[in-house]
Motif scaffolding. Structure first.
Motif, PDB file in Angstrom:
ATOM      1  N   GLY A  66       0.803  -1.224   0.000  1.00  0.00           N
ATOM      2  CA  GLY A  66       0.000   0.000   0.000  1.00  0.00           C
ATOM      3  C   GLY A  66       0.834   1.270   0.000  1.00  0.00           C
ATOM      4  O   GLY A  66       0.545   2.216  -0.737  1.00  0.00           O
ATOM      5  N   GLY A  67       1.868   1.317   0.823  1.00  0.00           N
ATOM      6  CA  GLY A  67       2.733   2.491   0.869  1.00  0.00           C
ATOM      7  C   GLY A  67       3.468   2.702  -0.443  1.00  0.00           C
ATOM      8  O   GLY A  67       3.610   3.829  -0.923  1.00  0.00           O
ATOM      9  N   TYR A  68       3.925   1.613  -1.040  1.00  0.00           N
ATOM     10  CA  TYR A  68       4.605   1.660  -2.334  1.00  0.00           C
ATOM     11  C   TYR A  68       3.652   2.200  -3.405  1.00  0.00           C
ATOM     12  O   TYR A  68       4.034   3.031  -4.227  1.00  0.00           O
ATOM     13  CB  TYR A  68       5.087   0.257  -2.692  1.00  0.00           C
ATOM     14  N   THR A  69       2.414   1.733  -3.368  1.00  0.00           N
ATOM     15  CA  THR A  69       1.412   2.187  -4.331  1.00  0.00           C
ATOM     16  C   THR A  69       1.144   3.673  -4.171  1.00  0.00           C
ATOM     17  O   THR A  69       1.031   4.410  -5.157  1.00  0.00           O
ATOM     18  CB  THR A  69       0.106   1.377  -4.158  1.00  0.00           C
ATOM     19  N   LEU A  70       1.076   4.146  -2.927  1.00  0.00           N
ATOM     20  CA  LEU A  70       0.873   5.574  -2.681  1.00  0.00           C
ATOM     21  C   LEU A  70       2.090   6.383  -3.123  1.00  0.00           C
ATOM     22  O   LEU A  70       1.943   7.480  -3.669  1.00  0.00           O
ATOM     23  CB  LEU A  70       0.575   5.826  -1.197  1.00  0.00           C
ATOM     24  N   LEU A  71       3.276   5.843  -2.912  1.00  0.00           N
ATOM     25  CA  LEU A  71       4.499   6.516  -3.343  1.00  0.00           C
ATOM     26  C   LEU A  71       4.442   6.839  -4.829  1.00  0.00           C
ATOM     27  O   LEU A  71       4.831   7.919  -5.269  1.00  0.00           O
ATOM     28  CB  LEU A  71       5.723   5.639  -3.035  1.00  0.00           C
ATOM     29  N   LEU A 147       3.046   1.604   7.249  1.00  0.00           N
ATOM     30  CA  LEU A 147       3.772   1.995   6.031  1.00  0.00           C
ATOM     31  C   LEU A 147       2.936   2.962   5.189  1.00  0.00           C
ATOM     32  O   LEU A 147       3.454   3.941   4.638  1.00  0.00           O
ATOM     33  CB  LEU A 147       4.142   0.760   5.209  1.00  0.00           C
ATOM     34  N   LEU A 148       1.654   2.694   5.103  1.00  0.00           N
ATOM     35  CA  LEU A 148       0.745   3.565   4.367  1.00  0.00           C
ATOM     36  C   LEU A 148       0.647   4.933   5.037  1.00  0.00           C
ATOM     37  O   LEU A 148       0.699   5.974   4.367  1.00  0.00           O
ATOM     38  CB  LEU A 148      -0.632   2.902   4.269  1.00  0.00           C
ATOM     39  N   LEU A 149       0.531   4.948   6.362  1.00  0.00           N
ATOM     40  CA  LEU A 149       0.450   6.206   7.112  1.00  0.00           C
ATOM     41  C   LEU A 149       1.711   7.043   6.921  1.00  0.00           C
ATOM     42  O   LEU A 149       1.637   8.249   6.664  1.00  0.00           O
ATOM     43  CB  LEU A 149       0.221   5.927   8.600  1.00  0.00           C
ATOM     44  N   LEU A 150       2.859   6.404   7.038  1.00  0.00           N
ATOM     45  CA  LEU A 150       4.117   7.129   6.853  1.00  0.00           C
ATOM     46  C   LEU A 150       4.223   7.705   5.445  1.00  0.00           C
ATOM     47  O   LEU A 150       4.643   8.856   5.263  1.00  0.00           O
ATOM     48  CB  LEU A 150       5.311   6.214   7.148  1.00  0.00           C
ATOM     49  N   GLN A 151       3.830   6.919   4.448  1.00  0.00           N
ATOM     50  CA  GLN A 151       3.864   7.431   3.080  1.00  0.00           C
ATOM     51  C   GLN A 151       2.850   8.554   2.914  1.00  0.00           C
ATOM     52  O   GLN A 151       3.081   9.499   2.154  1.00  0.00           O
ATOM     53  CB  GLN A 151       3.605   6.311   2.068  1.00  0.00           C
TER      54      GLN A 151
END
Length: 170
Positions: A66-71, A147-151
């Motif tokens: 999820g974080g990678y996708t948001l990145l 990870l999503l929150l941090l991104q």
């Protein structure tokens, strides 16, 4: 701004690294599915583990990716509306709607964390014929949420800079 830039780079690097590692899970998932198809239909010998394992791998890849996708801004957007805005307008819209994102991420971490903790306390298994442990899979829910929150914070900082400067933030 230097500390923020360092934070943004660090979060981006973490999600990039985890996203690249997680992408290999898709290859593993494909291998398991192909294996199951071959042994089931060509050798009439289905496995008891392939379906469940493929579900686990898919779930882990979704949660940790999820974080990678948001990145890479690959989450679903209302592009028909969103693309009509300037870079600054998009950044302002992102800032206005970010409370929804942060609410979602925090609920994912909080509820997912409770869910994972309860599973870990009892060393939960799947209760199927194969009966693998599922608490490690459930632990990816709050980890992925974090990870999503941090991104999301990284994106928020970029959007804030773009809204203030009027251009795309670095």
């Amino acid at each position: 701004m230097a500390k923020e830039s360092c934070f943004v780079r660090a979060v981006d690097s973490i999600n990039e690294w985890i996203g690249e590692i997680t992408s290999y899970l898709v290859l593993l998932l494909m291998g398991i599915i192909i294996y199951e198809i071959v042994v089931r239909y060509f050798f009439d010998s289905p496995t008891i583990w392939a379906h469940e394992m493929s579900s686990f791998i898919f779930g882990v890849s979704i949660m940790l990716g999820g974080g990678y996708t948001l990145l890479y801004r690959a989450h679903v957007n209302m592009d028909i509306i969103y693309n009509r805005f300037s870079i600054r307008g998009k950044a302002i819209l992102n800032l206005i709607t970010s409370f929804l994102f942060f609410s979602f991420a925090l609920v994912l971490i909080w509820i997912g964390g409770k869910f994972a903790w309860e599973s870990l306390k009892i060393l939960e298994t799947s209760s199927t014929t194969w009966d693998p442990p599922i608490f490690p899979i459930k632990l990816t829910i709050p980890i992925g949420g974090l990870l999503l929150l941090l991104q999301g914070f990284s994106k928020f900082i970029r959007d804030l800079a773009a809204a203030i400067k009027g251009g795309e933030a670095t």
